[in-house]
Structure formats: structure tokens, C-alpha cells
Design a protein around this motif. Structure first.
Motif, PDB file in Angstrom:
ATOM      1  N   HIS A 120       0.854  -1.098   0.012  1.00 19.47           N
ATOM      2  CA  HIS A 120       0.112   0.005   0.006  1.00 19.47           C
ATOM      3  C   HIS A 120       0.862   1.255   0.003  1.00 19.47           C
ATOM      4  O   HIS A 120       0.441   2.176   0.594  1.00 19.47           O
ATOM      5  N   TYR A 121       2.289   1.182  -0.289  1.00 23.80           N
ATOM      6  CA  TYR A 121       2.970   2.352  -0.488  1.00 23.80           C
ATOM      7  C   TYR A 121       3.985   2.328  -1.560  1.00 23.80           C
ATOM      8  O   TYR A 121       4.238   0.879  -1.894  1.00 23.80           O
ATOM      9  N   ALA A 122       4.698   2.847  -2.035  1.00 20.78           N
ATOM     10  CA  ALA A 122       5.876   2.844  -2.840  1.00 20.78           C
ATOM     11  C   ALA A 122       6.723   4.185  -2.644  1.00 20.78           C
ATOM     12  O   ALA A 122       6.599   5.210  -2.363  1.00 20.78           O
ATOM     13  N   ASN A 123       8.081   3.940  -2.626  1.00 20.29           N
ATOM     14  CA  ASN A 123       9.374   4.919  -2.437  1.00 20.29           C
ATOM     15  C   ASN A 123       9.695   5.376  -3.896  1.00 20.29           C
ATOM     16  O   ASN A 123       9.829   4.449  -4.723  1.00 20.29           O
ATOM     17  N   VAL A 124       9.903   6.778  -3.742  1.00 20.93           N
ATOM     18  CA  VAL A 124      10.283   7.324  -4.828  1.00 20.93           C
ATOM     19  C   VAL A 124      11.479   7.979  -5.002  1.00 20.93           C
ATOM     20  O   VAL A 124      11.729   8.610  -3.869  1.00 20.93           O
ATOM     21  N   ARG A 125      12.283   8.048  -6.042  1.00 21.09           N
ATOM     22  CA  ARG A 125      13.651   8.857  -6.012  1.00 21.09           C
ATOM     23  C   ARG A 125      13.574   9.777  -7.008  1.00 21.09           C
ATOM     24  O   ARG A 125      13.257   9.453  -8.248  1.00 21.09           O
ATOM     25  N   SER A 126      13.769  11.134  -6.759  1.00 19.83           N
ATOM     26  CA  SER A 126      13.501  12.267  -7.512  1.00 19.83           C
ATOM     27  C   SER A 126      14.945  12.419  -8.455  1.00 19.83           C
ATOM     28  O   SER A 126      15.959  11.788  -7.957  1.00 19.83           O
ATOM     29  N   ILE A 127      14.742  13.107  -9.391  1.00 19.94           N
ATOM     30  CA  ILE A 127      15.949  13.509 -10.198  1.00 19.94           C
ATOM     31  C   ILE A 127      16.967  14.473  -9.541  1.00 19.94           C
ATOM     32  O   ILE A 127      18.030  14.472 -10.131  1.00 19.94           O
ATOM     33  N   ILE A 128      16.665  14.852  -8.602  1.00 21.54           N
ATOM     34  CA  ILE A 128      17.555  15.862  -7.836  1.00 21.54           C
ATOM     35  C   ILE A 128      18.436  15.032  -6.683  1.00 21.54           C
ATOM     36  O   ILE A 128      19.194  15.561  -6.202  1.00 21.54           O
ATOM     37  N   ASP A 129      17.910  13.820  -6.546  1.00 23.54           N
ATOM     38  CA  ASP A 129      18.768  12.963  -5.464  1.00 23.54           C
ATOM     39  C   ASP A 129      20.388  12.725  -6.229  1.00 23.54           C
ATOM     40  O   ASP A 129      20.342  12.640  -7.218  1.00 23.54           O
ATOM     41  N   ASP A 130      21.227  12.575  -4.905  1.00 29.34           N
ATOM     42  CA  ASP A 130      22.411  12.306  -5.409  1.00 29.34           C
ATOM     43  C   ASP A 130      22.753  11.143  -6.243  1.00 29.34           C
ATOM     44  O   ASP A 130      23.782  10.952  -7.107  1.00 29.34           O
ATOM     45  N   ASP A 131      21.725  10.040  -5.989  1.00 25.80           N
ATOM     46  CA  ASP A 131      21.999   8.885  -6.689  1.00 25.80           C
ATOM     47  C   ASP A 131      21.215   8.768  -8.049  1.00 25.80           C
ATOM     48  O   ASP A 131      21.088   7.791  -8.785  1.00 25.80           O
ATOM     49  N   SER A 132      20.796   9.932  -8.650  1.00 25.46           N
ATOM     50  CA  SER A 132      19.871   9.974  -9.874  1.00 25.46           C
ATOM     51  C   SER A 132      20.809  10.326 -11.195  1.00 25.46           C
ATOM     52  O   SER A 132      21.665  11.013 -10.912  1.00 25.46           O
TER      53      SER A 132
END
Length: 235
Positions: A120-132
Motif C-alpha cells: 500500500h505504499y511505494a518509495n520514489v527517488r527524484s531526479i535531484i537525488d545524489d544517486d539519480s
């Protein structure tokens, strides 16, 4: 003597009336304060609803802008320790059809992609993250580049960095739109990322690097759209 008693009685009566009047004034003041607090609470709720309506209207417009993709709305329920939305959690998961690597959009373009999914949830990495890292291209020339995340950069001036741009004919200009590339392994093509803010030639004289102004406000996110299809890679 009778006059003195009369005066004393009048003073006592006046004192009682004054206390009664003061008590009534205090009660009225309390009632008015409660009414003011009630009205302020209603006004705050109205403003919150208006702000939410505005955000939802923007998401609806965004879904129409990208109507070639199926999308579902989601609310952000948690984020990382940074003030910026570099990583965050949404309130939809596998039970809602969310899968890893699905693209996430908001405002006018790309936010990032899903990196892990619960029921019932999901984690998102945005394009500003250091690992993106995002494979992108200039919409006017179709020249490819790599966009790399960096919280230090976004904190400093609100920009994100790009490198490896092969602009051999020097046609790319400041203000040109940058979108996700066809060659990206996980991002669907044609999603707006931002606009060229600055471009400098690299020392190798073959490529250029610079910065992009993102179209998403990564300091203020409440709701997002998840594109419910994955990039086809031919695997």
C-alpha cells in the motif's frame, strides 16, 4: 442616618451591578473569542481546500498533457530528512498496480521514478537525488545528455546539472527545453524535465556541460501522478 444607610445600600447595589456587568462582559468576550477562533478555523480549512483544489486541477491538466500515458494520482505521505523532496513515499503500492521503475510526474514534468514498492505504499527517488541519473535530450535538436542529481546544487541555486551534451553544430541555446530521451532504460520518452540555464564547452572540445532549470518545484510537493506503464527496453 437613614440617608447614610441609603447611600451605603446604593453603593453596595452599584458594586453588585458592576461585578455583574463585568462578569457579563467577560462572558461576552469569551464568546466572541470562541467565535473568532471558529471563523479563523473555517477560513484556514477553506484556504486548505482551495489550495488542494488548485493542486488537483494542476494534476488533472498534467494528466491531459500526457494523455498518451495512463496515470494514477497519489499523495506523498513521507519524505527523507532533507528539506527537498529527493526521496519520498506515496500512498499507493502493488495493490494499486504500482511497480518499480514507473515514472512519477508533477507540476509540469518529471519528478523521478519508483524505486521500491510495498502493498500500500511505494518509495520514489527524484531526479535531484545524489544517486539519480537521467538520459535526456534537447527537444529542438534531439542531442543527448546525462542529467545528474545533486542536492548541493539544487540547494545552492535551484538548478540541476547535465553533462555529455554532443552539440557539434552549436545549436543548443539557453532556454531550450530538455526532455527524457528515447534511449533511457527506465524513463518514458518526451517527459519535460526543464530548460537549459547555462551551457559551457568542455575542455575536450567535443561535449558540453551546464545546468538546467527544472519545471518541478522540488521543495513543495504534495500530490503526484504515477505513469502506470513501464519503459519497454526489448529485454
Amino acid at each position: 442616618m437613614q440617608e447614610g444607610l441609603s447611600n451605603a445600600g446604593g453603593a453596595i447595589s452599584h458594586g453588585i451591578d458592576s461585578r455583574r456587568e463585568k462578569k457579563q462582559l467577560l462572558a461576552e468576550n469569551k464568546r466572541l473569542n470562541n467565535k473568532v477562533n471558529e471563523l479563523e478555523s473555517k477560513l484556514t480549512n477553506t484556504r486548505l481546500k482551495e489550495n488542494e483544489l488548485t493542486r488537483l486541477e494542476k494534476l488533472l491538466k498534467l494528466s491531459k498533457d500526457y494523455d498518451k500515458y495512463k496515470t494514477t494520482g497519489a499523495r506523498i505521505i513521507a519524505k527523507g530528512t532533507s528539506n527537498w523532496f529527493s526521496t519520498f513515499t506515496i500512498d499507493k503500492g502493488s495493490a494499486d498496480g504500482i511497480k518499480k521503475d514507473m515514472n512519477v510526474i508533477a507540476d509540469n514534468g518529471l519528478v523521478g521514478c519508483v524505486i521500491s514498492v510495498g502493498k500500500h505504499y511505494a518509495n520514489v527517488r527524484s531526479i535531484i537525488d545524489d544517486d539519480s541519473n537521467v538520459s535526456a535530450s534537447v527537444s529542438t535538436t534531439e542531442d543527448d545528455m546525462i542529467i545528474t542529481g545533486g542536492l548541493e546544487q539544487i540547494r545552492k541555486n535551484g538548478l540541476i546539472s547535465f553533462s555529455g551534451l554532443r552539440d557539434t553544430k552549436n545549436k543548443v541555446k539557453e532556454g531550450d527545453a530538455v526532455v527524457t530521451s528515447n534511449i533511457s532504460s527506465k524513463y518514458l520518452p518526451g517527459i519535460l524535465i526543464g530548460y537549459i540555464a547555462k551551457k559551457d564547452n568542455d575542455t575536450n572540445a567535443l561535449t558540453s556541460s551546464g545546468t538546467i532549470t527544472p519545471v518541478v518545484d522540488f521543495s513543495h510537493l504534495s500530490e503526484v501522478l504515477v505513469i502506470t506503464e513501464l519503459k519497454k527496453t526489448g529485454k
